[in-house]
Design a protein around this motif. Structure first.
Motif, mmCIF file in Angstrom:
data_model
loop_
_atom_site.group_PDB
_atom_site.id
_atom_site.type_symbol
_atom_site.label_atom_id
_atom_site.label_comp_id
_atom_site.label_asym_id
_atom_site.label_seq_id
_atom_site.Cartn_x
_atom_site.Cartn_y
_atom_site.Cartn_z
ATOM 1 N N THR A 56 19.662 16.372 -10.334
ATOM 2 C CA THR A 56 19.382 17.316 -11.130
ATOM 3 C C THR A 56 20.162 16.734 -12.442
ATOM 4 O O THR A 56 21.550 16.630 -12.415
ATOM 5 N N ALA A 57 19.566 16.397 -13.708
ATOM 6 C CA ALA A 57 20.338 15.998 -14.730
ATOM 7 C C ALA A 57 19.647 16.358 -16.101
ATOM 8 O O ALA A 57 18.314 16.758 -16.300
ATOM 9 N N VAL A 58 20.406 16.461 -17.364
ATOM 10 C CA VAL A 58 19.935 16.523 -18.578
ATOM 11 C C VAL A 58 18.966 15.606 -18.929
ATOM 12 O O VAL A 58 18.045 15.841 -19.915
ATOM 13 N N ASN A 59 19.412 14.378 -18.829
ATOM 14 C CA ASN A 59 18.767 13.226 -19.152
ATOM 15 C C ASN A 59 18.193 12.220 -18.109
ATOM 16 O O ASN A 59 18.434 12.800 -17.052
ATOM 17 N N LYS A 68 21.768 8.322 -20.971
ATOM 18 C CA LYS A 68 22.422 8.505 -22.436
ATOM 19 C C LYS A 68 23.885 8.800 -22.387
ATOM 20 O O LYS A 68 24.590 8.324 -23.431
ATOM 21 N N THR A 69 24.459 9.487 -21.609
ATOM 22 C CA THR A 69 25.789 9.870 -21.371
ATOM 23 C C THR A 69 26.855 9.002 -20.832
ATOM 24 O O THR A 69 28.025 8.954 -20.912
ATOM 25 N N GLY A 70 26.173 8.285 -19.836
ATOM 26 C CA GLY A 70 27.014 7.438 -19.132
ATOM 27 C C GLY A 70 27.548 8.029 -17.982
ATOM 28 O O GLY A 70 28.299 7.613 -16.996
ATOM 29 N N LEU A 71 27.468 9.610 -17.884
ATOM 30 C CA LEU A 71 28.064 10.340 -16.761
ATOM 31 C C LEU A 71 27.288 10.048 -15.395
ATOM 32 O O LEU A 71 26.008 9.701 -15.366
ATOM 33 N N ALA A 72 28.022 10.052 -14.286
ATOM 34 C CA ALA A 72 27.489 9.702 -13.154
ATOM 35 C C ALA A 72 28.016 10.812 -12.018
ATOM 36 O O ALA A 72 28.782 11.555 -11.953
ATOM 37 N N GLY A 73 27.093 11.006 -11.122
ATOM 38 C CA GLY A 73 27.182 11.852 -9.738
ATOM 39 C C GLY A 73 26.549 11.409 -8.717
ATOM 40 O O GLY A 73 25.948 10.589 -8.628
ATOM 41 N N SER A 74 27.345 11.409 -7.429
ATOM 42 C CA SER A 74 27.177 10.907 -6.282
ATOM 43 C C SER A 74 26.881 11.995 -5.103
ATOM 44 O O SER A 74 27.306 13.091 -5.277
ATOM 45 N N ALA A 75 26.274 11.517 -4.233
ATOM 46 C CA ALA A 75 26.154 12.181 -2.881
ATOM 47 C C ALA A 75 25.855 11.448 -1.921
ATOM 48 O O ALA A 75 25.497 10.145 -2.039
ATOM 49 N N VAL A 108 23.768 15.783 -10.901
ATOM 50 C CA VAL A 108 23.972 16.294 -9.486
ATOM 51 C C VAL A 108 22.804 15.609 -8.406
ATOM 52 O O VAL A 108 21.747 15.868 -8.620
ATOM 53 N N VAL A 109 23.468 14.803 -7.509
ATOM 54 C CA VAL A 109 22.640 14.317 -6.538
ATOM 55 C C VAL A 109 22.542 15.212 -5.265
ATOM 56 O O VAL A 109 23.677 15.525 -4.954
ATOM 57 N N ALA A 110 21.281 15.433 -4.807
ATOM 58 C CA ALA A 110 21.232 16.196 -3.628
ATOM 59 C C ALA A 110 21.276 15.373 -2.405
ATOM 60 O O ALA A 110 20.987 14.430 -2.164
ATOM 61 N N SER A 111 22.270 15.855 -1.541
ATOM 62 C CA SER A 111 22.548 15.286 -0.297
ATOM 63 C C SER A 111 21.241 15.543 0.661
ATOM 64 O O SER A 111 20.764 16.538 0.694
ATOM 65 N N LYS A 112 21.266 14.650 1.545
ATOM 66 C CA LYS A 112 20.125 14.698 2.652
ATOM 67 C C LYS A 112 20.440 13.778 3.767
ATOM 68 O O LYS A 112 21.216 13.020 3.711
#
Length: 871
Positions: free
Chosen positions: A723-726, A767-774, A702-706
């Motif tokens: 915020t990420a597990v890895n 590790k998981t390749g999952l991505a999040g954007s902001a 989870v990427v924090a917008s700013k």
């Protein structure tokens, strides 16, 4: 008008001010003022300063939440104002012992009312029928409408104290010892009684008692004090601070405590008329200050400490027991005057706790007594039973905690004793006094007399008298009957232990003194004593070997024996009790220790409680984790013996350590239940609990917008967080030309261009390749208005020239104003540059105030220092 703040005070003064405020909060003791309330004279010179010094000097002896607790004096007064006693005892000081005590009718308004901590003015108001506010100082006390009041001679006769020598006669050495010659009684009280010496003198004159020479104890006195004179009574007043040091200033006056002081001093003297009396006045009634008074008494040297005050006991009381262990010191305290209850310092095992009775002297001179309803006493909730309270004492029982009281004396104000008190104006009143604070100083006087008799035969002072009173007096039936009057009627409450009975009871302890016989025992104490076996309760578990050591105190080696022991229980020559295979149940065992030299035997009751074995318990729990992330959890297990642990059910890879730590190195998504089994290695009993394990899939970062702001032409840098597990790496899209970002999320733009830009930043889970954007919003403002104005320097008489540069964004006009320019300095403007010139500078320091406003509404100011030196 607002006052200017003063300069900071030195640390020591600041501390004194804080301490003074604290001391003021502690002075509310339960004495009675002239209107039935406490009166504290805050105008006594230096009282506040003395109190502040006391608080600052306190050593770490009491817990912070206890030190400020306030103790109360424990005196009672009957609600009658007595006339002045006649002069019967003035010439022959034992005359009144052959007469009936004074009887005074109680006014109808106050029949059956006792008075706890009032003053003479309060009593007088009641007698006149004046309305008196009930502030809690009035309490039911007796059903009688008559107050009986005893003189010192009558009290001495009733309790078989040695007769006083004829007034004016020089006593023999033995008579002097019987009056406490050469001994010191320390009386610890709060606040100040300015009339204590005058009150004592009036009391002595009226009852034909030896007078006391007043001896000052200045704050500079070197301690310990010189030995007390054996030639006559000396009376001294010492002021103490809470650390146990001498102070130079008297505490504040408090009418209630002043009455307590008068009572303590007069009746300690009436019991031991040739002993030295040192009144120690502490600055307030906090437990901290009163403990300081005890510490000062310890520093002053061998003697008997009388404490007619008390506060609620607590788990903290044992932390200050050492204060009552001074060498050759005896400590006595009243048990309280509000009925059944345990208070400090009486509860300390090193303090002789003195309860109260109601005294009746028959026409033939014999006395009878019953427990006074106001007497304190009971079973402590915190202090363990001391070794001297042995079950061999009649009525003692085998409780695990300290019983209070130890002994008693007359304390009912309706069977009271004369007290002389003076008001602040000097008016003398006579009252009928009681309370356990009347009993404590008289027992203190009795111990002082015993010490004087011991000194005659070369023996050391008694110190703590408990072992002698319990072990050599109360434990021997004939001695007990001769030395102590067992009080068997009356009560101080409605509880099961509140009733006086044969032998020991909590309202009156062992009883009241038959002084002639008791003094002989105390004076001769030191003969062989039986071993003391401390009763206790032992616990164990069926089937598990049990072992404990007998708690025995004895001057010589002892042999041991058991009576009533279950099969298989034995005791060794070293006093170690063993039971290889205990059986569930509760057993009462008499453990005896026999002195191998004297043959004396002591016995204590041991209660052995063997519980059935209990299986281990394993606490069930719900545990959450993430797929692929190692999971660890400490299982809560309770067991009496060593255990082994195992798992039942669950998934592959799960395990549990010998210490109860559950682990799963590679959890998978889903909910799994596993049973933890704990097995007792000694009893074979097992217990189990269930772990419910919920494993969730890993969430994307989870990427924090700013929003990032800057100015055109000025480099911009910012960092994006996620915020990420890895671990993650960052990338961006939609960035303006020239903006860059590292994989760690650090962005920079060396030459920003005015405008608003929307940049998408994406975090990729390594590790998981999952991505999040902001979305990151970058706002770049056009360059703003600024003034560059360096300091100007010059020499007097030499032309000075310098410039001030203005930078601005788009605008149509500028307005410049200059303030603070010295005479003779001129300015001209070329574009956005201000040229300053001064043809003939004068020595000095100047400051130009530059203010610029442009057509776009921007404004800026600057200060330009000008320094002109003489050379």
């Amino acid at each position: 008008m607002r006052k200017r703040q003063s300069a900071a005070r030195p640390a020591s003064l600041r501390a004194s001010l804080v301490a003074s405020s604290l001391a003021t909060a502690l002075v509310a003791a339960c004495g009675g003022g002239d209107d039935g309330t406490t009166q504290v004279d805050t105008a006594v010179p230096n009282a506040a300063v003395a109190a502040s010094t006391t608080v600052l000097d306190v050593q770490a002896a009491l817990p912070d939440d206890v030190a400020a607790n306030v103790a109360t004096p424990t005196f009672h007064l009957a609600p009658v104002l007595l006339g002045e006693p006649d002069d019967t005892d003035t010439v022959d000081n034992m005359t009144s012992a052959r007469l009936q005590p004074r009887r005074t009718a109680v006014p109808g308004l106050v029949v059956s009312a006792g008075m706890q901590r009032p003053t003479a003015r309060t009593v007088e108001g009641l007698q006149r029928g004046t309305t008196v506010a009930n502030d809690g100082s009035l309490a039911p006390d007796a059903a009688s409408s008559t107050v009986v009041t005893y003189t010192p001679a009558q009290v001495r006769s009733a309790y078989s104290l040695p007769a006083l020598p004829a007034a004016g006669a020089t006593p023999s050495a033995t008579q002097a010892a019987q009056l406490g010659a050469g001994q010191t009684i320390y009386i610890v009280d709060a606040y100040h009684d300015p009339n204590s010496a005058a009150e004592l003198a009036a009391f002595n004159q009226k009852f034909g008692l030896p007078s006391c020479a007043t001896v000052a104890i200045p704050a500079t006195t070197k301690l310990p004090l010189a030995a007390a004179s054996s030639g006559g009574c000396q009376y001294s007043v010492a002021y103490a601070n809470a650390s146990g040091a001498l102070a130079s200033s008297a505490p504040a006056y408090d009418s209630g405590w002043a009455t307590e002081i008068a009572l303590d001093v007069q009746w300690a003297h009436a019991t031991a008329p040739m002993a030295r009396i040192v009144l120690i006045e502490v600055p307030d009634a906090s437990l901290n200050s009163l403990l300081g008074g005890v510490n000062l008494a310890n520093a002053m040297g061998s003697g008997v400490v009388s404490m007619s005050f008390g506060g609620s006991e607590g788990s903290w009381t044992s932390s200050v027991d050492a204060a009552f262990t001074g060498t050759n010191m005896s400590y006595l305290a009243s048990t309280g005057d509000s009925g059944a209850g345990v208070q400090w310092p009486a509860v300390s095992p090193h303090v002789l706790a003195v309860g109260g009775t109601s005294l009746n002297v028959a026409g033939n001179g014999t006395r009878s007594e019953s427990a006074w309803s106001g007497s304190g006493g009971g079973l402590s909730a915190y202090t363990a039973r001391p070794s001297y309270q042995v079950s061999s004492v009649p009525g003692m029982g085998s409780a695990s905690y300290r019983d209070v009281a130890d002994v008693s004396f007359n304390a009912n104000p309706y069977t009271g004793q004369y007290l002389a008190v003076m008001s602040t104006s000097g008016a003398l009143s006579w009252l009928s006094a009681g309370g356990t604070s009347l009993a404590a100083p008289q027992w203190a006087g009795l111990i002082a007399v015993a010490n004087a008799l011991r000194a005659q035969s070369g023996k050391a002072p008694l110190g703590a008298p408990h072992a002698v009173i319990y072990g050599q007096v109360a434990s021997v039936a004939g001695t007990y009957a001769a030395d102590i009057a067992d009080i068997t009627t009356g009560s101080d409450g409605s509880c099961a232990t509140c009733v006086a009975k044969v032998g020991y009871d909590t309202p009156t302890g062992l009883g009241t003194p038959n002084a002639t016989a008791l003094l002989a025992s105390l004076a001769g104490a030191g003969a062989a004593t039986p071993p003391v076996v401390t009763a206790t309760t032992i616990t164990g578990t069926a089937g598990i070997p049990l072992s404990f050591t007998a708690n025995v105190s004895a001057p010589d080696p002892v042999s041991y024996s058991l009576a009533g022991a279950p099969n298989g229980m034995t005791i060794s020559a070293a006093g170690i009790v063993t039971w290889v295979a205990p059986v569930a149940g509760t057993y009462t065992i008499q453990l005896s220790a026999t002195d191998t030299k004297t043959g004396l035997k002591g016995t204590g009751t041991y209660t052995v409680a063997i519980a059935a074995p209990v299986p281990p318990t394993v606490a069930s729990a719900a545990i959450n984790g993430l797929a692929g992330t190692p999971l660890s959890y400490g299982v809560a297990i309770t067991a009496s013996n060593p255990i082994t642990l195992s798992l039942s059910g669950g998934a592959s890879g799960m395990s549990i350590s010998a210490t109860g730590v559950f682990t799963w190195p590679s959890p998978v998504v889903g909910t799994t239940k596993v049973t933890v089994v704990a097995k007792d290695t000694k009893t074979g009993l097992s217990g189990q609990g269930t772990l419910t394990i919920g494993i969730s899939a890993n969430p994307p970062p989870v990427v924090a917008s700013k929003t990032v702001t800057g100015t055109a032409g000025t480099p911009i840098s910012f960092t994006v967080s996620a915020t990420a597990v890895n671990p993650v790496t960052f990338s961006m899209a939609g960035a303006p030309a020239g903006m860059s970002m590292t994989t760690a999320g650090a962005a920079s733009w060396a030459n920003p261009v005015a405008g608003t830009y929307s940049v998408t930043v994406t975090a990729h889970d390594a590790k998981t390749g999952l991505a999040g954007s902001a979305l990151i919003t970058v706002q770049v403002a056009a360059s703003g208005l600024s003034i560059t104005a360096p300091p100007m320097t010059g020499v007097a008489g030499k032309a000075l020239a310098d410039s001030i540069t203005i930078k601005d964004g788009p605008m149509s006009w500028l307005q410049v104003s200059i303030g603070g320019a010295p005479l003779g300095m001129t300015f001209s403007m070329s574009g956005l540059t201000i040229n300053a010139a001064w043809a003939n500078p004068a020595t000095g320091s100047y400051t130009l105030q530059i203010a610029v406003v442009d057509s776009a509404g921007r404004s800026q100011t600057a200060s330009v220092p000008i320094t002109v030196t003489a050379h």
